[in-house]
Design an enzyme around this catalytic site. Sequence first.
Site, PDB file in Angstrom:
ATOM      1  N   ASP A   1       0.881  -1.392  -0.058  1.00  0.00           N
ATOM      2  CA  ASP A   1      -0.089   0.034   0.180  1.00  0.00           C
ATOM      3  C   ASP A   1       0.914   1.378  -0.034  1.00  0.00           C
ATOM      4  O   ASP A   1       0.370   2.300  -0.257  1.00  0.00           O
ATOM      5  CB  ASP A   1      -0.885   0.124   1.335  1.00  0.00           C
ATOM      6  CG  ASP A   1      -2.366   0.441   0.961  1.00  0.00           C
ATOM      7  OD1 ASP A   1      -2.775   0.455  -0.198  1.00  0.00           O
ATOM      8  OD2 ASP A   1      -3.069   0.978   1.681  1.00  0.00           O
TER       9      ASP A   1
ATOM     10  N   ASP B   1     -11.502  -5.773  10.881  1.00  0.00           N
ATOM     11  CA  ASP B   1     -11.699  -7.072  10.842  1.00  0.00           C
ATOM     12  C   ASP B   1     -13.084  -7.559  11.622  1.00  0.00           C
ATOM     13  O   ASP B   1     -13.506  -8.354  11.144  1.00  0.00           O
ATOM     14  CB  ASP B   1     -10.468  -7.450  11.413  1.00  0.00           C
ATOM     15  CG  ASP B   1      -9.967  -7.012  12.620  1.00  0.00           C
ATOM     16  OD1 ASP B   1     -10.620  -5.896  13.113  1.00  0.00           O
ATOM     17  OD2 ASP B   1      -8.883  -7.249  13.082  1.00  0.00           O
TER      18      ASP B   1
END
Length: 1130
Positions: A401, A833
């Site tokens: 990223d 998550d």
Amino acid sequence: MASRSFKAPEQQQGRASVTFARRTSSGRYVNYSRDDLDSEIGSGEYMNYTVHIPPTPDNQPMDPSISQRVEEQYVSNSLFTGGFNSATRAHLMDKVIESGTSHPQMAGAKGSSCSIPGCDGKVMSDERGEDILPCECDFKICRDCYVDAVKIGDGICPGCKEPYKATDLDENAVHSGQPLSLPSNVGMSKMERRLSLMKSTKSVLIRSQTGDFDHNGWLFETKGTYGYGNAIWPKDGGFGNDRSDGGSEPTELLNKPWKPLTRKLKISAAVLSPYRLLIFVRMVILGLFLEWRISHPNNDAKWLWFMSIVCEIWFAFSWLLDQLPKLSPVNRATDLNVLKEKFETPSPNNLTGKSDFPGVDVFVSTADPEKEPPLVTANTILSILAADYPVEKLSCYVSDDGGALLTFEAMAEAASFANLWVPFCRKHDIEPRNPESYFNLKRDPYTNKVRSDFVKDRRRVKREYDEFKVRINGLPDSIRRRSDAYNAREEIKAMKQQRENFSNEPLESLKILKATWMADGTHWPGTWIVPTPKNSRGDHAGIIQVMLKPPSDELLHGTSAETNPIDLTEVDIRLPMLVYVSREKRPGYDHNKKAGAMNALVRASAIMSNGAFILNLDCDHYIYNSQALREGLCFMLDRGGDRICYVQFPQRFEGIDPSDRYANHNTVFFDVNMRALDGLQGPVYVGTGCLFRRIAIYGFDPPRSKEYHSGCCSCCFAHRKKSATIASASVETRSLRMGDSDDEEMNLSLFPRKFGNSTFLVDSIPVAEFQGRPLADHPAVKNGRPPGALTLPRELLDSSTVAEAISVISCWYEDKTEWGNRIGWIYGSVTEDVVTGYRMHNRGWRSIYCVTKRDAFRGTAPINLTDRLHQVLRWATGSVEIFFSRNNALLASRKMKFLQRIAYLNVGIYPFTSFFLIVYCFLPALSLFSGQFIVQTLNVTFLTYLLLITVTLCMLAVLEIKWSGITLEEWWRNEQFWLIGGTSAHLAAVLQGLLKVIAGIEISFTLTSKSSGDDADDEFADLYIIKWSSLMIPPITIMITNLIAIAVGVSRTIYSTIPQWSRLLGGVFFSFWVLAHLYPFGKGLMGRRGRTPTIVFVWSGLIAITISLLWVAIDPPSGSSQIGGSFQFP
């Protein structure tokens, strides 16, 4: 589609019936039924059809065409870039890293040079790296020169001057050599864009996942005479044992013994029954105690009594939320032998014994090479490439990223070293398969090793690994020096050109961009060392590089030690596909941090490999057990496994200090809470070490979701309309449902609104769903697939496929879609998550907790106090965000079980305990300062309740230790850090969460550092590093206040005319209870060898002086009205 192809010789015709097929531009054959022909011809689109003879014992299929292999090699040697408002380009790289690469799958692999004068290109090669020579004279020619010879030179070989015998070149051939724009897929037909032949209106069982002829379908349709045939195909073409289709199982299937892949291990009733009884008993005792406390206030100090009773009520409520989900803990076990027997053993449905496993895509995410060292990430990649799973079914995707060239070249170095490391692991059955961990093992590495060449091989591989580490460590300096050299060259060239253009004018100073250069002498399209517009961390193009191209379907053994560092003559040297991905980033777009990166990988992988299952790992979590993937798939592929959305593995950590001062192992959560949740609807998703079902990530409901009702009246009122709807729906519709409407059916035409405008992506969805189904090898298996259906090789990569993958990782792709809302990782929380797992459970899916005998994965955790507090702060802030969002468990659907809802409610509420915990920690000090206590007197009733509450808590802890396998020390460390985190990070998390909800102030967090301390001689050097943080102020204040209060209380009682020993003992007892819990925190502040920061002593002194003066001013000694009383210096 960009490809080159040679004509295959005519195949011999067998006696079987024929099927119609069309040859696509990539060289594969697409089968057609009569309905398909009518629909395609009727559409008005011109199509060329050929008769394709199906494979039979006398007519075996040939290897894929040379053109496909050449195209795939071209793809693997090209760096693909593109994005918003820019053309997708493929840059053919001469080399990826400075050091040479030798493995034939490796990007930039070296081969023979082209024999054409003046050409420095490399000859086309196959899987072994051997040259592909299109002419019988063995004249070596590269791809580009071959294209020129066919198109311009009339197909004449430049060597022997004879015509090529195979010159069928696609008209849309793409020239390479310079960056080129790839053809758009807008003008392509729908059939050309499909990944498979699967349609929602046809049974998927009679179609191939690769576009080739379906072997099992032919056996059924033509009544083939060889082999046993497909044992589960009903006579009417029904689907497995689906009663609604009228299918019936053959007697051979009914008589075949069936073995489950998993089993549930019940916890002994001698442990579980008393555990449940104690929970109920403690609930009753807490209720009676609170009732007694409320009805017996302390009239002498009602303010103290009121604060204590409010805190105690909240603590009881919080304990209840934590304890209720623990009523049904379970343990599970897998049978890998049965798994191998079903999926890798020759059978009537799989005569060759080829792997029938579904594909698995492994995601590794990294963002900052400074905080996440490339060597750590490279070791994780190597452990994945060496996993014990069919090579052709495994793919690894690395998400960078940060778009850093350092990470890119480190991954290329890892791919190069994997050429030696992976075969070495396979040859000698190495565990663990992370080279850094393996070579640092403290046990004897030669245990159970019997091969005579193991010592020699290990010594050689260890040397190669040391050199590999040096190359990785030297990459930053190498990239910097290379970039400086190229930039200096560019500056000299610019100055020379300026002099030539303006010879008579004074020269102006030139401003040359300080670019970052790749090994082949071109600009890096990602983030530069000196950031510039369009080349910074938040502004760069999307990048995809196939580091290791997909392996061949057949075994590929290595060569002897004469040409290799070790003898690999009996070892499969193929490597799984490895892809580097850096999604596009542009200013003005919300990239959604890790969740956005994971969703980009989901889309790119769906187009390039489309594994039915996805394993996600952090860059510092590696595969410690090479069979971990098999363990997880035992649950996914077992009977009823199609309703499992993910299999969560426990997190295990290395590099933790032996005493585990700050509870880094977190064993109470992973071995107690998660096992308990497994007995409900399943464990929560914790961000890494999780094996997902791809269809669950896409936001679909579980199969047969309408057959499961969690409402209280569902057992009394049948929903016949739902059953009828399901029975009449097609197989694909029944397996892919999205939404709660009873009449809603899957409509592929609506998918672009949800998934985006990629036809490749939409077409891959039913393929992934089918491949992830359990085997239909038992009458009780619903929604199964036939054995042997996944033994066919997958498609070879071509440039248009990678170009499509580039488009789906662009920054604009998710606009006006449901990515991040219902599909993929969910946006809007720093703990994406937990929210993602919650959404799956809320749709009716269940999850599984897989605890293996040998740890499945291992990683690192911050052992530094400050880093640990900031980690807990991020988790707690995410929980507060969840509580104030629509993901609050109070708003869950009926599909979520009640106790599972309680568990998720506790996830959102636990940080709020910090308010009450801080107040309660100050109560002992306030009691000692004031001479009062939370009760009027320490009578027998209060002491009895206190004793019962403490004893039941200890007994519950002992039983939890018994059924979970943790130790008493681990349980106590967890209790200590619960108070440390509750008085520091949790309080800050609640305040930050409230600021975000009320004032809209966004919260930003930094990555947890994975690098080690500066002291190379001490493994636990980070443990003693003290970095000041404002999170430390509340615990320090609590500690000093209680210490001063103990001194004040003891002094007052000793010198009092009527000592109140009961009140002193009560206050001192609770103060010591607080200090005992804060002991690791105080020990951490002391550092090592006098390294405690000065700020700690300054704050401690200031707080102590302030509290002392304040108390003396409020309650001066008797007989004196001034501060200091009657005290005088001698």
